[in-house]
Design a protein around this motif. Structure first.
Motif, mmCIF file in Angstrom:
data_model
loop_
_atom_site.group_PDB
_atom_site.id
_atom_site.type_symbol
_atom_site.label_atom_id
_atom_site.label_comp_id
_atom_site.label_asym_id
_atom_site.label_seq_id
_atom_site.Cartn_x
_atom_site.Cartn_y
_atom_site.Cartn_z
ATOM 1 N N ASP A 1 5.069 45.435 -34.040
ATOM 2 C CA ASP A 1 4.336 44.827 -32.929
ATOM 3 C C ASP A 1 2.830 45.055 -33.109
ATOM 4 O O ASP A 1 2.373 46.188 -33.248
ATOM 5 C CB ASP A 1 4.800 45.441 -31.599
ATOM 6 C CG ASP A 1 4.061 44.867 -30.403
ATOM 7 O OD1 ASP A 1 3.591 43.713 -30.483
ATOM 8 O OD2 ASP A 1 3.946 45.579 -29.396
ATOM 9 N N ALA A 2 2.091 43.989 -33.128
ATOM 10 C CA ALA A 2 0.643 44.067 -33.324
ATOM 11 C C ALA A 2 -0.106 43.666 -32.057
ATOM 12 O O ALA A 2 -1.289 43.313 -32.118
ATOM 13 C CB ALA A 2 0.232 43.186 -34.490
ATOM 14 N N SER A 3 0.534 43.725 -30.896
ATOM 15 C CA SER A 3 -0.110 43.267 -29.665
ATOM 16 C C SER A 3 -1.366 44.073 -29.339
ATOM 17 O O SER A 3 -2.264 43.571 -28.670
ATOM 18 C CB SER A 3 0.872 43.320 -28.491
ATOM 19 O OG SER A 3 1.339 44.636 -28.288
ATOM 20 N N GLU A 4 -1.467 45.294 -29.837
ATOM 21 C CA GLU A 4 -2.671 46.087 -29.581
ATOM 22 C C GLU A 4 -3.897 45.497 -30.261
ATOM 23 O O GLU A 4 -5.028 45.847 -29.928
ATOM 24 C CB GLU A 4 -2.456 47.534 -30.033
ATOM 25 C CG GLU A 4 -2.290 47.672 -31.543
ATOM 26 C CD GLU A 4 -1.926 49.075 -31.969
ATOM 27 O OE1 GLU A 4 -2.736 49.698 -32.660
ATOM 28 O OE2 GLU A 4 -0.832 49.533 -31.585
ATOM 29 N N TYR A 5 -3.695 44.576 -31.190
ATOM 30 C CA TYR A 5 -4.804 43.937 -31.877
ATOM 31 C C TYR A 5 -5.234 42.640 -31.208
ATOM 32 O O TYR A 5 -6.210 42.013 -31.623
ATOM 33 C CB TYR A 5 -4.426 43.640 -33.347
ATOM 34 C CG TYR A 5 -4.236 44.895 -34.144
ATOM 35 C CD1 TYR A 5 -5.305 45.561 -34.708
ATOM 36 C CD2 TYR A 5 -2.957 45.409 -34.346
ATOM 37 C CE1 TYR A 5 -5.126 46.719 -35.443
ATOM 38 C CE2 TYR A 5 -2.757 46.565 -35.081
ATOM 39 C CZ TYR A 5 -3.854 47.219 -35.628
ATOM 40 O OH TYR A 5 -3.671 48.362 -36.348
ATOM 41 N N GLU A 6 -4.491 42.222 -30.191
ATOM 42 C CA GLU A 6 -4.817 40.959 -29.511
ATOM 43 C C GLU A 6 -5.984 41.134 -28.567
ATOM 44 O O GLU A 6 -6.274 42.145 -28.068
ATOM 45 C CB GLU A 6 -3.588 40.446 -28.752
ATOM 46 C CG GLU A 6 -2.489 40.042 -29.704
ATOM 47 C CD GLU A 6 -1.229 39.561 -28.978
ATOM 48 O OE1 GLU A 6 -1.336 38.974 -27.901
ATOM 49 O OE2 GLU A 6 -0.161 39.806 -29.507
#
Length: 171
Positions: A166-171
Motif C-alpha cells: 500500500d502506497a497511500s501514504e505517498y498520495e
C-alpha cells in the motif's frame, strides 16, 4: 549387556521420533506453499527464467535462509529441493516462501517478496507464525481441518502482501 541394548533401543526410538516430527512439519510447509500458490491462481509449479542467474524459479518458491552466511552478509535464499531437510531448532521449523510478482508494466521485471515462517507442532495441530515486511502474525492450524487452515493462512498472506504494498501514504 542388557542395559547397553536398552540404551541403543532408546536411542533408535528417539531418532525415529525426531525424524517423524521434522518430516511432518516439512509436509505442512510444502502444503502451505501449494495452498498459497493455488489461492493466488498461479498455475501449479509455474516458473520464470532469470537471465542473470540463468535459473528457473517458481513464482511461489519454498526455501530457507542460508544459516552459514556471515553476520555482515545478507543471507542467501536457498530453494527447497525434494528430499531437503529444512533447518529447524527448538522444535520449530523455520522456512521462507518467496513470491515473484511480475511487474504490470514490464513482465521482465519481478518484485520479490519473502515471507518468513516459524512452524511448530502442538497436540491438536500446528502453530504458524509468519512475517511480511516486519509485520508478524500468528495462527493455529487444527489437524482435523488442516486444508481449511492452510486456505485461511493463504488468504491472510495475500492480504498482508497487499497491505505491505500500500502506497497511500505517498498520495
Amino acid at each position: 549387556m542388557t542395559d547397553y541394548t536398552a540404551i541403543q533401543d532408546a536411542l533408535l526410538k528417539s531418532e525415529e521420533t525426531k525424524q517423524a516430527y521434522w518430516r511432518e512439519l516439512d509436509k505442512v510447509a510444502i502444503g502451505l506453499r501449494q495452498a498459497f500458490e493455488s489461492h493466488l491462481g498461479v498455475e501449479k509449479n509455474s516458473t520464470w527464467f532469470d537471465p542473470d542467474s540463468k535459473q528457473q524459479f517458481r513464482y511461489v518458491e519454498l526455501g530457507y535462509w542460508d544459516q552459514e552466511a556471515a553476520s555482515y552478509q545478507k543471507p542467501e535464499f536457498i530453494k527447497y529441493k525434494n528430499g531437503d531437510v529444512i533447518p529447524g531448532s527448538e522444535k520449530t521449523l523455520e522456512f521462507v516462501i518467496k513470491l515473484s510478482i511480475d511487474s504490470p508494466v514490464n513482465p521482465n521485471h519481478k518484485t520479490i517478496v519473502h515471507i518468513d515462517f516459524k512452524l511448530k507442532k502442538e497436540a491438536s495441530g500446528y502453530n504458524v507464525e509468519y512475517t511480511i515486511s516486519g509485520e508478524t502474525s500468528r495462527e493455529t492450524l487444527e489437524k482435523s481441518s488442516l486444508e481449511e487452515g492452510l486456505s485461511r493462512v493463504s488468504e491472510n498472506l495475500s492480504q498482508g502482501i497487499i497491505d505491505a504494498l500500500d502506497a497511500s501514504e505517498y498520495e
